[in-house]
Scaffold this motif. Structure first.
Motif, PDB file in Angstrom:
ATOM      1  N   VAL A 187      -2.346 -59.227 -11.620  1.00 36.60           N
ATOM      2  CA  VAL A 187      -1.900 -58.413 -12.751  1.00 36.60           C
ATOM      3  C   VAL A 187      -3.122 -57.956 -13.534  1.00 36.60           C
ATOM      4  CG1 VAL A 187      -0.657 -58.387 -14.949  1.00 36.60           C
ATOM      5  CG2 VAL A 187       0.357 -59.525 -12.970  1.00 36.60           C
ATOM      6  N   ASP A 188      -3.312 -56.643 -13.609  1.00 36.49           N
ATOM      7  CA  ASP A 188      -4.342 -56.067 -14.475  1.00 36.49           C
ATOM      8  C   ASP A 188      -3.708 -55.847 -15.837  1.00 36.49           C
ATOM      9  OD1 ASP A 188      -6.027 -54.446 -15.943  1.00 36.49           O
ATOM     10  OD2 ASP A 188      -6.056 -52.793 -14.512  1.00 36.49           O
ATOM     11  N   ALA A 189      -4.042 -56.722 -16.791  1.00 36.72           N
ATOM     12  CA  ALA A 189      -3.500 -56.625 -18.147  1.00 36.72           C
ATOM     13  C   ALA A 189      -4.541 -56.078 -19.113  1.00 36.72           C
ATOM     14  CB  ALA A 189      -3.006 -57.998 -18.609  1.00 36.72           C
ATOM     15  N   VAL A 190      -5.497 -55.315 -18.587  1.00 41.72           N
ATOM     16  CA  VAL A 190      -6.590 -54.777 -19.403  1.00 41.72           C
ATOM     17  C   VAL A 190      -6.366 -53.306 -19.703  1.00 41.72           C
ATOM     18  CG1 VAL A 190      -9.083 -54.443 -19.567  1.00 41.72           C
ATOM     19  CG2 VAL A 190      -8.172 -56.475 -18.434  1.00 41.72           C
ATOM     20  N   GLY A 191      -6.488 -52.453 -18.668  1.00 42.28           N
ATOM     21  CA  GLY A 191      -6.244 -51.039 -18.877  1.00 42.28           C
ATOM     22  C   GLY A 191      -7.502 -50.231 -19.104  1.00 42.28           C
ATOM     23  N   MET A 192      -7.318 -49.079 -19.746  1.00 44.53           N
ATOM     24  CA  MET A 192      -8.328 -48.026 -19.772  1.00 44.53           C
ATOM     25  C   MET A 192      -9.592 -48.361 -20.538  1.00 44.53           C
ATOM     26  SD  MET A 192      -6.984 -45.247 -22.571  1.00 44.53           S
ATOM     27  CE  MET A 192      -5.390 -44.907 -21.844  1.00 44.53           C
ATOM     28  N   GLU A 193      -9.573 -49.395 -21.374  1.00 37.67           N
ATOM     29  CA  GLU A 193     -10.750 -49.699 -22.180  1.00 37.67           C
ATOM     30  C   GLU A 193     -11.387 -51.017 -21.773  1.00 37.67           C
ATOM     31  OE1 GLU A 193     -10.670 -48.271 -26.432  1.00 37.67           O
ATOM     32  OE2 GLU A 193      -8.526 -48.348 -26.048  1.00 37.67           O
ATOM     33  N   ALA A 194     -11.437 -51.262 -20.452  1.00 36.13           N
ATOM     34  CA  ALA A 194     -12.042 -52.484 -19.944  1.00 36.13           C
ATOM     35  C   ALA A 194     -13.512 -52.580 -20.332  1.00 36.13           C
ATOM     36  CB  ALA A 194     -11.906 -52.538 -18.417  1.00 36.13           C
ATOM     37  N   HIS A 195     -13.986 -53.823 -20.467  1.00 36.95           N
ATOM     38  CA  HIS A 195     -15.411 -54.042 -20.724  1.00 36.95           C
ATOM     39  C   HIS A 195     -16.220 -53.648 -19.492  1.00 36.95           C
ATOM     40  CE1 HIS A 195     -15.007 -56.283 -24.489  1.00 36.95           C
ATOM     41  NE2 HIS A 195     -13.925 -56.816 -23.975  1.00 36.95           N
ATOM     42  N   SER A 210      -0.382 -53.505 -15.493  1.00 39.25           N
ATOM     43  CA  SER A 210       0.330 -53.514 -16.774  1.00 39.25           C
ATOM     44  C   SER A 210      -0.482 -52.853 -17.867  1.00 39.25           C
ATOM     45  CB  SER A 210       0.668 -54.957 -17.181  1.00 39.25           C
ATOM     46  OG  SER A 210       1.633 -55.509 -16.320  1.00 39.25           O
ATOM     47  N   GLY A 211      -1.814 -52.811 -17.700  1.00 43.02           N
ATOM     48  CA  GLY A 211      -2.662 -52.117 -18.656  1.00 43.02           C
ATOM     49  C   GLY A 211      -2.444 -50.619 -18.570  1.00 43.02           C
ATOM     50  N   VAL A 212      -2.634 -49.937 -19.703  1.00 39.07           N
ATOM     51  CA  VAL A 212      -2.404 -48.493 -19.783  1.00 39.07           C
ATOM     52  C   VAL A 212      -3.632 -47.739 -19.288  1.00 39.07           C
ATOM     53  CG1 VAL A 212      -1.982 -46.550 -21.351  1.00 39.07           C
ATOM     54  CG2 VAL A 212      -0.793 -48.734 -21.691  1.00 39.07           C
ATOM     55  N   TYR A 213      -3.410 -46.739 -18.426  1.00 42.38           N
ATOM     56  CA  TYR A 213      -4.462 -45.831 -17.976  1.00 42.38           C
ATOM     57  C   TYR A 213      -4.065 -44.405 -18.320  1.00 42.38           C
ATOM     58  CZ  TYR A 213      -6.695 -49.700 -15.594  1.00 42.38           C
ATOM     59  OH  TYR A 213      -7.337 -50.876 -15.351  1.00 42.38           O
ATOM     60  N   GLY A 214      -5.084 -43.562 -18.594  1.00 41.02           N
ATOM     61  CA  GLY A 214      -4.779 -42.217 -19.067  1.00 41.02           C
ATOM     62  C   GLY A 214      -5.438 -41.079 -18.322  1.00 41.02           C
ATOM     63  N   GLY A 215      -6.505 -41.339 -17.564  1.00 40.78           N
ATOM     64  CA  GLY A 215      -7.189 -40.275 -16.838  1.00 40.78           C
ATOM     65  C   GLY A 215      -6.400 -39.851 -15.611  1.00 40.78           C
ATOM     66  N   THR A 216      -6.532 -38.571 -15.234  1.00 37.26           N
ATOM     67  CA  THR A 216      -5.795 -38.091 -14.064  1.00 37.26           C
ATOM     68  C   THR A 216      -6.701 -37.825 -12.872  1.00 37.26           C
ATOM     69  OG1 THR A 216      -5.974 -35.798 -14.798  1.00 37.26           O
ATOM     70  CG2 THR A 216      -4.014 -37.021 -15.489  1.00 37.26           C
ATOM     71  N   ALA A 217      -7.995 -37.999 -13.048  1.00 39.99           N
ATOM     72  CA  ALA A 217      -8.918 -37.784 -11.930  1.00 39.99           C
ATOM     73  C   ALA A 217      -9.817 -38.995 -11.751  1.00 39.99           C
ATOM     74  CB  ALA A 217      -9.755 -36.524 -12.164  1.00 39.99           C
ATOM     75  N   ASP A 218      -9.253 -40.188 -11.982  1.00 36.54           N
ATOM     76  CA  ASP A 218     -10.025 -41.414 -11.836  1.00 36.54           C
ATOM     77  C   ASP A 218     -10.333 -41.676 -10.363  1.00 36.54           C
ATOM     78  OD1 ASP A 218     -10.034 -42.087 -14.567  1.00 36.54           O
ATOM     79  OD2 ASP A 218      -8.039 -42.972 -14.414  1.00 36.54           O
ATOM     80  N   VAL A 263      -0.389 -59.358 -23.588  1.00 34.00           N
ATOM     81  CA  VAL A 263       0.362 -59.212 -22.342  1.00 34.00           C
ATOM     82  C   VAL A 263      -0.149 -60.183 -21.286  1.00 34.00           C
ATOM     83  CG1 VAL A 263       0.883 -57.647 -20.420  1.00 34.00           C
ATOM     84  CG2 VAL A 263       1.079 -56.841 -22.777  1.00 34.00           C
ATOM     85  N   GLY A 264      -1.466 -60.311 -21.188  1.00 30.43           N
ATOM     86  CA  GLY A 264      -2.030 -61.243 -20.225  1.00 30.43           C
ATOM     87  C   GLY A 264      -1.644 -62.683 -20.509  1.00 30.43           C
ATOM     88  N   GLN A 265      -1.598 -63.056 -21.794  1.00 36.53           N
ATOM     89  CA  GLN A 265      -1.154 -64.410 -22.152  1.00 36.53           C
ATOM     90  C   GLN A 265       0.254 -64.663 -21.631  1.00 36.53           C
ATOM     91  OE1 GLN A 265      -2.778 -66.960 -23.696  1.00 36.53           O
ATOM     92  NE2 GLN A 265      -4.665 -65.817 -24.095  1.00 36.53           N
ATOM     93  N   PHE A 266       1.154 -63.722 -21.900  1.00 36.55           N
ATOM     94  CA  PHE A 266       2.531 -63.922 -21.448  1.00 36.55           C
ATOM     95  C   PHE A 266       2.631 -63.858 -19.924  1.00 36.55           C
ATOM     96  CE2 PHE A 266       4.559 -62.665 -25.714  1.00 36.55           C
ATOM     97  CZ  PHE A 266       4.930 -63.986 -25.982  1.00 36.55           C
ATOM     98  N   ALA A 267       1.875 -62.967 -19.277  1.00 35.19           N
ATOM     99  CA  ALA A 267       1.917 -62.891 -17.816  1.00 35.19           C
ATOM    100  C   ALA A 267       1.485 -64.223 -17.205  1.00 35.19           C
ATOM    101  CB  ALA A 267       1.038 -61.750 -17.321  1.00 35.19           C
ATOM    102  N   ALA A 268       0.426 -64.804 -17.745  1.00 33.85           N
ATOM    103  CA  ALA A 268      -0.052 -66.082 -17.228  1.00 33.85           C
ATOM    104  C   ALA A 268       0.991 -67.187 -17.451  1.00 33.85           C
ATOM    105  CB  ALA A 268      -1.378 -66.444 -17.907  1.00 33.85           C
TER     106      ALA A 268
END
Length: 395
Positions: free
Chosen positions: A249-257, A308-316, A190-195
């Motif tokens: 654009v955050d194209a990383v999401g919930m499992e960022a380094h 654009s990255g997927v996030y899943g927590g509701t109390a972040d 996704v990040g490749q295409f966004a760029a």
């Protein structure tokens, strides 16, 4: 038929499962010719297992040939070549007619308070069998599938199923002014295409990515790339007259380094019994927020952060004071694939391939090789950026 199935945390296998059949008048059966592994599939592989049952068929980036249609489908016929959007939408509800197909009121998963059903993506999104298989049942085929020309390589059109419109929406949501600067965090597919989209639209594009092979791929399209470092935010701010980019654009999401605590929480949640794990995910902050926090720090005052990255927590935990003080707009959400079709199809069909749809796939393998490629993709081994599976091909 053969299909890629979830068997446990970080364990998938190709199994023989029943062939799909027409269940509703608006169904179609598609013979899959190409189907990709998405970055968000890795969330199922590692984090979101509590919402999946053993044997569920994964995958939501397919295309292929129409084999059979229900009596209510008049826009498709056997033999048509189609791309299947990852979200299942009806086309006629209020949400669909307002360009919010990912919120389709006909397929919303009300049990979990979720938006439109998705192919191959957990109970939260309908538990609909996915497209990493030889055949796929497509509900609402009278609206969803995108008919494409009979000729041309699959990769020219395949990414219309998800990552190309997801990237387009991400850039559109970033709201960069003409001639402005866009930053992209993460240079996965996704990040490749966004760029690339940012460059196509005339923006200066700055991208941060720890993997050299991904930086080199983006640099071919005129993207200024940077390794991930402790001072990268400050460096990019300095490069933009001390203000920061207009949009990020955050194209990383919930499992960022870079967030060991959240990483531990994700792993721990995945090891709990399903009911307890679901509760933990639904009530706790289990996302790694390094990328989204970096985006908030990086964007200029009055700018826009597009998730654009997927996030899943509701109390972040979110830096509300910074968001307010910098007057930042945040936009996010599942992609409304059909909304962006008219913008993207001319670019996809342009012989010059301006977005590089034919220059993204790094690994094309048989469906039988999918379990190994999930591991390779997750670990970013062998220069892996995008994996396309070919059902029916010899292993």
């Amino acid at each position: 038929m053969r299909a890629l199935t979830w068997q446990g945390t970080e364990k998938v296998s190709v199994e023989t499962v029943p062939d799909p059949t027409i269940q509703e008048p608006t169904d179609a059966i598609i013979r899959i010719t190409s189907t990709a592994i998405c970055g968000s599939d890795l969330h199922l592989y590692r984090v979101l297992g509590p919402y999946i049952d053993k044997g569920d068929v994964l995958g939501h980036e397919p295309m292929g040939i129409v084999e059979e249609v229900g009596s209510g489908v008049t826009n498709l016929a056997p033999g048509d070549r189609v791309v299947i959007p990852f979200n299942i939408s009806c086309g006629h509800c209020w949400m669909c007619t307002h360009g919010l197909q990912s919120q389709c009121e006909t397929t919303q998963v009300k049990q979990y308070g979720s938006g439109a059903a998705l192919f191959g993506y957990t109970k939260m999104y309908g538990q609909v069998p996915g497209g990493q298989a030889e055949y796929l049942r497509v509900p609402h085929a009278d609206y969803g599938p995108i008919k494409v020309p009979a000729t041309g390589p699959d990769d020219q059109y395949l990414f219309l199923s998800d990552i190309l419109p997801t990237a387009w929406q991400g850039v559109a949501y970033a709201d960069v002014p003409e001639g402005g600067t866009l930053a992209v965090l993460g240079l996965g597919p996704v990040g490749q295409f966004a760029a690339r989209i940012g460059r196509h639209l005339g923006y200066r594009v700055l991208a941060v990515e720890p993997e050299l092979v991904r930086r080199e791929m983006a640099a071919k399209y005129g993207v200024e790339t940077f390794d991930m470092s402790d001072d990268v935010v400050e460096h990019l701010v300095d490069l933009t007259d001390g203000r920061g980019p207009d949009g990020v654009v955050d194209a990383v999401g919930m499992e960022a380094h870079g967030d060991a605590v959240a990483g531990f929480a994700q792993r721990a949640a995945g090891l709990l019994p399903d009911k307890l794990a679901q509760k933990a995910i639904e009530t706790a902050g289990v996302d790694r927020l390094v990328a989204v926090h970096a985006a908030i720090d990086l964007v200029r005052r009055g700018g826009t952060v597009s998730l654009s990255g997927v996030y899943g927590g509701t109390a972040d935990p979110m830096p509300m004071m910074t968001l307010f003080d910098k007057q930042i707009t945040v936009r996010e959400g599942q992609c409304n694939v059909r909304r962006w079709f008219d913008d993207l199809m001319p670019l996809v069909e342009d012989p010059s391939d301006p977005l590089g749809t034919l220059d993204l796939t790094t690994h094309r393998v048989s469906l039988e090789d999918a379990p190994h490629m999930y591991e390779v993709f997750q670990k970013k081994e062998d220069g892996c950026v995008k994996v396309v599976l070919t059902p029916g091909a010899p292993a």
